[in-house]
Design a protein around this motif. Sequence first.
Motif, PDB file in Angstrom:
ATOM      1  N   GLY A 109       0.832  -1.209   0.000  1.00 29.50           N
ATOM      2  CA  GLY A 109       0.000   0.000   0.000  1.00 29.50           C
ATOM      3  C   GLY A 109       0.861   1.253   0.000  1.00 29.50           C
ATOM      4  N   PRO A 110       0.220   2.403   0.203  1.00 28.38           N
ATOM      5  CA  PRO A 110       0.982   3.640   0.272  1.00 28.38           C
ATOM      6  C   PRO A 110       1.917   3.607   1.478  1.00 28.38           C
ATOM      7  CG  PRO A 110      -1.352   4.002   0.803  1.00 28.38           C
ATOM      8  CD  PRO A 110      -1.207   2.562   0.429  1.00 28.38           C
ATOM      9  N   PRO A 111       3.110   4.210   1.356  1.00 30.92           N
ATOM     10  CA  PRO A 111       4.056   4.138   2.467  1.00 30.92           C
ATOM     11  C   PRO A 111       3.560   4.898   3.690  1.00 30.92           C
ATOM     12  CG  PRO A 111       4.870   5.600   0.730  1.00 30.92           C
ATOM     13  CD  PRO A 111       3.598   5.004   0.222  1.00 30.92           C
ATOM     14  N   MET A 112       4.024   4.475   4.832  1.00 30.33           N
ATOM     15  CA  MET A 112       3.682   5.159   6.085  1.00 30.33           C
ATOM     16  C   MET A 112       4.218   6.581   6.043  1.00 30.33           C
ATOM     17  SD  MET A 112       2.804   4.093   9.463  1.00 30.33           S
ATOM     18  CE  MET A 112       3.477   2.470   9.743  1.00 30.33           C
ATOM     19  N   ARG A 113       3.467   7.475   6.646  1.00 28.05           N
ATOM     20  CA  ARG A 113       3.914   8.865   6.709  1.00 28.05           C
ATOM     21  C   ARG A 113       5.250   8.944   7.469  1.00 28.05           C
ATOM     22  NH1 ARG A 113       0.261  13.891   8.579  1.00 28.05           N
ATOM     23  NH2 ARG A 113       1.838  15.419   8.097  1.00 28.05           N
ATOM     24  N   THR A 114       6.181   9.726   6.955  1.00 27.63           N
ATOM     25  CA  THR A 114       7.493   9.848   7.595  1.00 27.63           C
ATOM     26  C   THR A 114       7.814  11.313   7.829  1.00 27.63           C
ATOM     27  OG1 THR A 114       8.244   7.855   6.479  1.00 27.63           O
ATOM     28  CG2 THR A 114       9.954   9.283   7.332  1.00 27.63           C
ATOM     29  N   MET A 115       8.325  11.631   9.006  1.00 24.90           N
ATOM     30  CA  MET A 115       8.705  13.015   9.304  1.00 24.90           C
ATOM     31  C   MET A 115      10.119  13.018   9.851  1.00 24.90           C
ATOM     32  SD  MET A 115       5.619  14.765  11.334  1.00 24.90           S
ATOM     33  CE  MET A 115       4.013  14.999  10.625  1.00 24.90           C
ATOM     34  N   ALA A 116      10.947  13.919   9.327  1.00 22.36           N
ATOM     35  CA  ALA A 116      12.311  14.025   9.836  1.00 22.36           C
ATOM     36  C   ALA A 116      12.314  15.011  11.002  1.00 22.36           C
ATOM     37  CB  ALA A 116      13.250  14.483   8.734  1.00 22.36           C
ATOM     38  N   PHE A 117      12.621  14.509  12.189  1.00 23.96           N
ATOM     39  CA  PHE A 117      12.774  15.311  13.393  1.00 23.96           C
ATOM     40  C   PHE A 117      11.753  16.445  13.500  1.00 23.96           C
ATOM     41  CE2 PHE A 117      15.975  17.923  16.080  1.00 23.96           C
ATOM     42  CZ  PHE A 117      15.371  17.464  17.240  1.00 23.96           C
ATOM     43  N   PRO A 118      10.448  16.116  13.537  1.00 24.18           N
ATOM     44  CA  PRO A 118       9.447  17.193  13.595  1.00 24.18           C
ATOM     45  C   PRO A 118       9.559  17.998  14.889  1.00 24.18           C
ATOM     46  CG  PRO A 118       8.434  15.064  14.052  1.00 24.18           C
ATOM     47  CD  PRO A 118       9.840  14.779  13.640  1.00 24.18           C
ATOM     48  N   SER A 119       9.170  19.261  14.829  1.00 21.05           N
ATOM     49  CA  SER A 119       9.122  20.058  16.060  1.00 21.05           C
ATOM     50  C   SER A 119       8.001  19.473  16.933  1.00 21.05           C
ATOM     51  CB  SER A 119       8.810  21.514  15.725  1.00 21.05           C
ATOM     52  OG  SER A 119       7.492  21.575  15.194  1.00 21.05           O
ATOM     53  N   ILE A 120       8.053  19.823  18.226  1.00 22.64           N
ATOM     54  CA  ILE A 120       7.005  19.333  19.138  1.00 22.64           C
ATOM     55  C   ILE A 120       5.644  19.805  18.635  1.00 22.64           C
ATOM     56  CG2 ILE A 120       6.100  19.471  21.502  1.00 22.64           C
ATOM     57  CD1 ILE A 120       8.653  17.996  21.536  1.00 22.64           C
ATOM     58  N   GLN A 121       5.630  21.040  18.163  1.00 22.05           N
ATOM     59  CA  GLN A 121       4.344  21.602  17.715  1.00 22.05           C
ATOM     60  C   GLN A 121       3.787  20.826  16.518  1.00 22.05           C
ATOM     61  OE1 GLN A 121       4.509  25.646  16.482  1.00 22.05           O
ATOM     62  NE2 GLN A 121       2.282  25.881  16.615  1.00 22.05           N
ATOM     63  N   LYS A 122       4.673  20.506  15.597  1.00 22.83           N
ATOM     64  CA  LYS A 122       4.245  19.761  14.408  1.00 22.83           C
ATOM     65  C   LYS A 122       3.773  18.351  14.808  1.00 22.83           C
ATOM     66  CE  LYS A 122       6.226  18.529   9.904  1.00 22.83           C
ATOM     67  NZ  LYS A 122       5.524  19.009   8.771  1.00 22.83           N
ATOM     68  N   PHE A 123       4.533  17.731  15.708  1.00 17.18           N
ATOM     69  CA  PHE A 123       4.141  16.397  16.183  1.00 17.18           C
ATOM     70  C   PHE A 123       2.751  16.452  16.819  1.00 17.18           C
ATOM     71  CE2 PHE A 123       3.919  13.314  19.699  1.00 17.18           C
ATOM     72  CZ  PHE A 123       4.174  12.128  19.039  1.00 17.18           C
ATOM     73  N   LEU A 124       2.576  17.496  17.648  1.00 11.55           N
ATOM     74  CA  LEU A 124       1.313  17.657  18.375  1.00 11.55           C
ATOM     75  C   LEU A 124       0.140  17.865  17.408  1.00 11.55           C
ATOM     76  CD1 LEU A 124       0.493  17.898  21.372  1.00 11.55           C
ATOM     77  CD2 LEU A 124       0.792  20.338  21.175  1.00 11.55           C
ATOM     78  N   GLN A 125       0.354  18.771  16.476  1.00  5.81           N
ATOM     79  CA  GLN A 125      -0.762  19.147  15.587  1.00  5.81           C
ATOM     80  C   GLN A 125      -1.067  18.077  14.539  1.00  5.81           C
ATOM     81  OE1 GLN A 125       0.460  22.908  14.016  1.00  5.81           O
ATOM     82  NE2 GLN A 125      -0.395  24.040  15.748  1.00  5.81           N
ATOM     83  N   GLU A 126      -0.004  17.483  13.994  1.00  2.99           N
ATOM     84  CA  GLU A 126      -0.240  16.628  12.829  1.00  2.99           C
ATOM     85  C   GLU A 126      -0.362  15.144  13.181  1.00  2.99           C
ATOM     86  OE1 GLU A 126       2.191  17.573   9.441  1.00  2.99           O
ATOM     87  OE2 GLU A 126       2.233  19.685  10.033  1.00  2.99           O
ATOM     88  N   LEU A 127       0.172  14.757  14.329  1.00  2.00           N
ATOM     89  CA  LEU A 127       0.134  13.329  14.665  1.00  2.00           C
ATOM     90  C   LEU A 127      -0.629  13.065  15.968  1.00  2.00           C
ATOM     91  CD1 LEU A 127       3.870  12.439  13.865  1.00  2.00           C
ATOM     92  CD2 LEU A 127       1.924  12.379  12.315  1.00  2.00           C
ATOM     93  N   PHE A 128      -0.171  13.696  17.040  1.00  2.00           N
ATOM     94  CA  PHE A 128      -0.709  13.398  18.373  1.00  2.00           C
ATOM     95  C   PHE A 128      -2.198  13.732  18.474  1.00  2.00           C
ATOM     96  CE2 PHE A 128      -1.586  14.543  22.767  1.00  2.00           C
ATOM     97  CZ  PHE A 128      -0.998  13.529  23.485  1.00  2.00           C
ATOM     98  N   ALA A 129      -2.543  14.983  18.117  1.00  2.00           N
ATOM     99  CA  ALA A 129      -3.940  15.417  18.303  1.00  2.00           C
ATOM    100  C   ALA A 129      -4.902  14.640  17.392  1.00  2.00           C
ATOM    101  CB  ALA A 129      -4.058  16.921  18.096  1.00  2.00           C
ATOM    102  N   PRO A 130      -4.614  14.503  16.090  1.00  2.00           N
ATOM    103  CA  PRO A 130      -5.561  13.750  15.251  1.00  2.00           C
ATOM    104  C   PRO A 130      -5.405  12.236  15.375  1.00  2.00           C
ATOM    105  CG  PRO A 130      -3.802  14.700  13.884  1.00  2.00           C
ATOM    106  CD  PRO A 130      -3.540  15.153  15.295  1.00  2.00           C
ATOM    107  N   GLY A 131      -4.374  11.741  16.065  1.00  2.00           N
ATOM    108  CA  GLY A 131      -4.181  10.290  16.191  1.00  2.00           C
ATOM    109  C   GLY A 131      -3.720   9.666  14.887  1.00  2.00           C
ATOM    110  N   VAL A 132      -2.625  10.195  14.348  1.00  2.00           N
ATOM    111  CA  VAL A 132      -2.103   9.688  13.071  1.00  2.00           C
ATOM    112  C   VAL A 132      -0.743   9.016  13.324  1.00  2.00           C
ATOM    113  CG1 VAL A 132      -1.189  10.406  10.821  1.00  2.00           C
ATOM    114  CG2 VAL A 132      -3.253  11.488  11.733  1.00  2.00           C
ATOM    115  N   PRO A 133      -0.594   7.755  12.926  1.00  2.81           N
ATOM    116  CA  PRO A 133       0.717   7.115  13.104  1.00  2.81           C
ATOM    117  C   PRO A 133       1.743   7.633  12.095  1.00  2.81           C
ATOM    118  CG  PRO A 133      -0.845   5.585  12.082  1.00  2.81           C
ATOM    119  CD  PRO A 133      -1.586   6.875  12.304  1.00  2.81           C
TER     120      PRO A 133
END
Length: 382
Positions: free
Chosen positions: A145-169
């Motif tokens: 399938g499509p590859p898993m989303r990958t982020m290089a060393f995201p800021s805490i804010q980016k992690f919070l907004q884009e992964l943690f809050a919406p529940g995205v692996p």
Amino acid sequence: MDALEESVLASVWRQGGFAFCQLMRKCRSDPSMAEEAHDLAWEQLHLGDWHQVDCAWRDGYALACVYWAEELRRKGDHAEATRVLDMGLMMGGLAFRPRLNAAISSLSQASEPPSAVRGDDQLTVQVASSTSFCPFVLPPGSLQGPPMRTMAFPSIQKFLQELFAPGVPAILTDTMAHWPAMEKWKDLSYFHKIAGNRTVPVEVGETYLAEGWKQELMTMSRFLDRIHDPGDSTSRAYLAQHPLFDQIPELQRDIVTPDYCACGDGELHSINAWFGPSGTVTPLHHDPHHNLLAQVVGTKYVRLYSPELSDSLHPFSDPMLQNSSQLDLDKPDYERFPLAEKLAFVDCVLGEGQMLYIPPKWWHYVKSLSPSFSVSFWWRSS
Ligand SMILES: O=C(O)CCC(=O)C(=O)O
Ligand SMILES: [Fe+2]
């Protein structure tokens, strides 16, 4: 007896542990009583449901371990003394943890280094590189399938907004290069040097759902032998979901708790080691916590299903296994579980130096593709 010992004995006394308290008091003049006291406390830990064991008995057990280990040390049996202290760390309460740790360090200073007993080179395990995995051992349909989303060393804010809050692996890269473990653990004989004579709990068998699966206690050196020579899948040894870093503080210094674990104003729940040979399988299950699974050594295949698909994944009805799926991804029986066949999932090969963010309740299946050491950081949000 010091004040802490007295107060623990008073609590055990209130729990009805009169014989234990008497034996512990006699230990001062007759140290051989410690073993008997230890056995009494051990029985108490095993009388009923583990979660219902009173803290007083767990502290009492740890104290008996301290005394018994002192006695064993006096007799020159350092290996057995270390085993007893490890049992105290793994099964005992927290009150005597500093005493247990101090006794272990003092013993290891007094003992011959394990490398003097066995040549280091005998135990060196060649860790497979990230390209040496065999796709055929993966469950059907993997990595298509499509590859898993990958982020290089995201800021805490980016992690919070884009992964943690919406529940995205997602896979996080470049977040672990500074860990001492990234260098030190490359050669697995390091664990032999640091902890060869330490006793650790090891799962033996295909998976925790397979028949014949059991847990064994063995020294780290024995376990390293099993990584080197894993045998068939039914005897595969996996040091899984163990708080090794509480037990062996020296290893704790090799890892760094990611700042992301502070997201949600929560509390770190546990840091666990997952150390094993190639081919370990953790069957499809979910956990209630946020998880950063950090891959220090080797590679792992991970497949994730969204919590919304839970019903179609047929969780077991037994309350102990309700977070595990009846679907065996290695031998999927889609006639029995037809709903599971077409479910969407995301998957990846998690490489050395990468972390996988698994949001709470996401189903995950994990298979090691080489000898592997991962560290999971579980935390709750408030
Ligand atoms: O690495 C594994 O085998 C399983 C890890 C896991 O289930 C977890 O971190 O929650
Ligand atoms: Fe898990």
